[in-house]
Every structure is written in structure tokens, then in C-alpha cells.
Enzyme design. Structure first.
Site, PDB file in Angstrom:
ATOM      1  N   HIS A 142       3.433   1.924   1.876  1.00 12.42           N
ATOM      2  CA  HIS A 142       4.000   2.389   3.151  1.00 12.42           C
ATOM      3  C   HIS A 142       5.516   2.229   3.144  1.00 12.42           C
ATOM      4  O   HIS A 142       6.068   1.411   2.397  1.00 12.42           O
ATOM      5  CB  HIS A 142       3.344   1.709   4.364  1.00 12.42           C
ATOM      6  N   GLU A 188       1.985   4.222   7.549  1.00 15.43           N
ATOM      7  CA  GLU A 188       0.859   3.773   6.751  1.00 15.43           C
ATOM      8  C   GLU A 188       0.184   4.953   6.043  1.00 15.43           C
ATOM      9  O   GLU A 188       0.266   6.092   6.496  1.00 15.43           O
ATOM     10  CB  GLU A 188      -0.178   3.091   7.664  1.00 15.43           C
ATOM     11  N   ASN A 226       0.838  -1.214   0.000  1.00 20.49           N
ATOM     12  CA  ASN A 226       0.000   0.000   0.000  1.00 20.49           C
ATOM     13  C   ASN A 226       0.874   1.267   0.000  1.00 20.49           C
ATOM     14  O   ASN A 226       0.425   2.335   0.367  1.00 20.49           O
ATOM     15  CB  ASN A 226      -0.954  -0.002   1.209  1.00 20.49           C
TER      16      ASN A 226
HETATM   17  C1  GLP Z   1       6.665  -4.491   6.342  1.00 19.18           C
HETATM   18  C2  GLP Z   1       7.769  -3.624   6.912  1.00 19.18           C
HETATM   19  C3  GLP Z   1       8.340  -2.713   5.879  1.00 19.18           C
HETATM   20  C4  GLP Z   1       8.614  -3.494   4.621  1.00 19.18           C
HETATM   21  C5  GLP Z   1       7.333  -3.969   4.034  1.00 19.18           C
HETATM   22  C6  GLP Z   1       7.496  -4.774   2.761  1.00 19.18           C
HETATM   23  O1  GLP Z   1       5.393  -4.049   6.616  1.00 19.18           O
HETATM   24  N1  GLP Z   1       7.365  -2.842   8.015  1.00 19.18           N
HETATM   25  O2  GLP Z   1       9.513  -2.091   6.395  1.00 19.18           O
HETATM   26  O3  GLP Z   1       9.282  -2.681   3.698  1.00 19.18           O
HETATM   27  O4  GLP Z   1       6.663  -4.765   4.978  1.00 19.18           O
HETATM   28  O5  GLP Z   1       7.818  -6.093   3.059  1.00 19.18           O
HETATM   29  P1  GLP Z   1       8.282  -7.160   2.008  1.00 19.18           P
HETATM   30  O6  GLP Z   1       9.647  -6.755   1.602  1.00 19.18           O
HETATM   31  O7  GLP Z   1       8.281  -8.452   2.747  1.00 19.18           O
HETATM   32  O8  GLP Z   1       7.311  -7.123   0.890  1.00 19.18           O
END
Ligand code: GLP
Length: 253
Positions: free
Chosen positions: A138, A143, A136
Site C-alpha cells: 500500500h 490498500e 502489502n
Molecule cells: C503506514 C502508513 C504508510 C507507511 C506504511 C509503512 O500504514 N500509512 O504511509 O508508508 O505504514 O510504514 P513503515 O515505514 O513503518 O513500515
């Protein structure tokens, strides 16, 4: 913003690790802002590999992590403190006393947020911040919403984030509902930012990050305002961006 297109996750990881290595070599006492999630795992593997070959020295590095789930102890294998040990810290010569992360068990979350904000300020800010990208858009756990908080704060995670992160837990119910995250100010004040994104599931968020309106509804879009950002992404993650910005191997926009 400089965008690097990698053919796959392995090439993305090598490229991101290259940029981080350059930082470590040029400034051995760098403050690195680090990220968790699946996206940076390959980058950490590559850094470990170069460390084992004798090409990197982490002895003077300080690490500050972006975020931590509230309620998880550092020895809980779902905590981000555990993740960092597992995927990087226990494999290199970084001093554990110089590795910082929010305390998921802090009894006074407000005080913990102030402590962490002050800690980063006391370190003189972040030299290089590594970021993943939430589906999303973030960054950290900042968020989407009407406004962004500038300092470290406790966030109520969005349902979509809980769902996305449930793949690391036995069930969705086990995903903590709250997390601490570094605020947008420390991230945006980092002297260099490296964002890694791979896979089709990130295409929309990456489009918002690179091409979208700058808005708190897409926190990663703020990176467009930073003057030293490297986006390192694979072809699948860049598929929507490439409809607007043709990228051969790299492009500066
Ligand atoms: C989580 C973490 C983020 C991360 C995101 C993406 O929510 N808080 O810091 O960048 O997920 O994660 P992934 O790399 O597993 O897609």
C-alpha cells in the site's frame, strides 16, 4: 524509475534527504507531500540536521500529509499529526499554518475528504511526494483491492495493516480500524515521487512495486507509470528485485 541501492537505513535516509533538499533549494516554496511510519524517520532527522547547519530553509514550504487515523486527535501521540510535529515540524522553521493533514476527528468524513482533495488541488498539486511502503504494497493508506480511489477517502484498514502498525500501539485493539488517506490521483500527479523502503520485511512489496504486474492489488506498482520516481532502498529491501534487475549503486529502468 530511478532506483538507488543503499547499504543500510542510514545511507537510504541520507540519499532520500538529498533529493528532498535539492527540491527545497531549487524551489523554496515547494509543496511537499509527506509520509509517516518508521521508514522516513531517518530522512526527517537528516533534513533537521541540515536545517540546523543553516543549509535548508522551510519558511516558504507547504506540507500536505498523506494520511491520518480516524478518531485520533492531533495531540494524541499515535496520530500522524503528532508524529509530524515530533519528527519534523517542531524542529524546523516551517510555518504551522502551512502544514496540512486530514482531520481525524472530522464529524463529517465525506466533507473532510472533499475539503482535503480541494485543498491539494488549490495548492496546485504536490511538487515532491515522499512515500513509505506498506508490507502489502500500500501507499499512504491506499490498500490493495479491486479498484483504487482517486481522491481523499476513508479506508477500512486491512487486518495485515492493523497488525503491522500495532507495533506503535499498546495493543492491536488500539489501532484505529479506519483512516483517511490521500487518493491515488494526488500521489500520481505529484511532479516527483521519492519512495523509501528498508529491511527484509519490505522485499516482497518492493518487488511488486518495481517488477510486478501493474495492479490495484499492489497499489505501489502504479508508480511504474510515473515518469519521475526515485526509489531509495537498502539492500535487504531490494533483495528480491535484485534477482531480476542487477543494481550496482543505482539504475534507471
Ligand atoms: C503506514 C502508513 C504508510 C507507511 C506504511 C509503512 O500504514 N500509512 O504511509 O508508508 O505504514 O510504514 P513503515 O515505514 O513503518 O513500515
Amino acid at each position: 524509475m530511478r532506483i538507488y541501492k543503499a547499504k543500510d537505513e542510514a545511507e537510504m535516509s541520507r540519499k532520500a534527504a538529498n533529493i528532498i533538499s535539492a527540491q527545497i533549494i531549487l524551489k523554496p516554496d515547494s509543496v511537499l507531500g509527506l509520509a509517516t511510519g518508521s521508514s522516513p524517520i531517518g530522512t526527517y532527522k537528516q533534513l533537521i540536521d541540515w536545517y540546523n547547519k543553516g543549509d535548508l530553509d522551510f519558511s516558504q514550504i507547504t506540507a500536505v500529509n498523506l494520511d491520518e487515523y480516524q478518531g485520533l486527535a492531533p495531540d494524541n501521540d499515535q496520530s500522524y499529526a503528532y508524529f509530524m510535529k515530533e519528527h519534523l515540524f517542531s524542529h524546523v522553521n516551517i510555518n504551522p499554518a502551512n502544514c496540512f493533514i486530514e482531520d481525524g476527528l472530522a464529524e463529517d468524513p465525506g466533507a473532510e475528504c472533499i475539503r482535503y482533495t480541494e485543498l491539494i488541488r488549490g495548492l496546485g498539486g504536490i511538487d515532491l511526494q515522499l512515500l513509505g511502503l506498506g508490507p502489502n504494497a500500500h501507499i499512504g493508506f491506499n490498500e490493495p483491492g479491486e479498484a483504487l480511489e482517486k481522491d481523499t477517502h476513508l479506508v477500512k484498514l486491512k487486518e495485515t495493516t492493523i497488525k503491522a502498525n500495532s507495533r506503535f500501539f499498546a495493543s492491536e485493539d488500539e489501532v484505529p480500524k479506519y483512516a483517511f488517506t490521500m487518493g491515488i490521483k494526488a500521489i500520481m500527479q505529484a511532479r516527483c515521487i521519492v519512495l523509501v523502503a528498508n529491511g527484509e520485511a519490505k522485499a516482497e512489496a518492493l518487488y511488486k512495486c518495481i517488477c510486478g504486474t501493474i495492479s490495484s492489488e499492489a497499489p505501489a506498482s502504479l508508480l511504474q507509470l510515473h515518469n519521475n520516481v526515485f526509489v531509495v532502498a537498502d539492500e535487504a529491501a531490494l533483495s528480491l528485485v535484485e534477482k531480476e534487475i542487477p543494481i550496482d549503486k543505482e539504475v534507471t529502468i
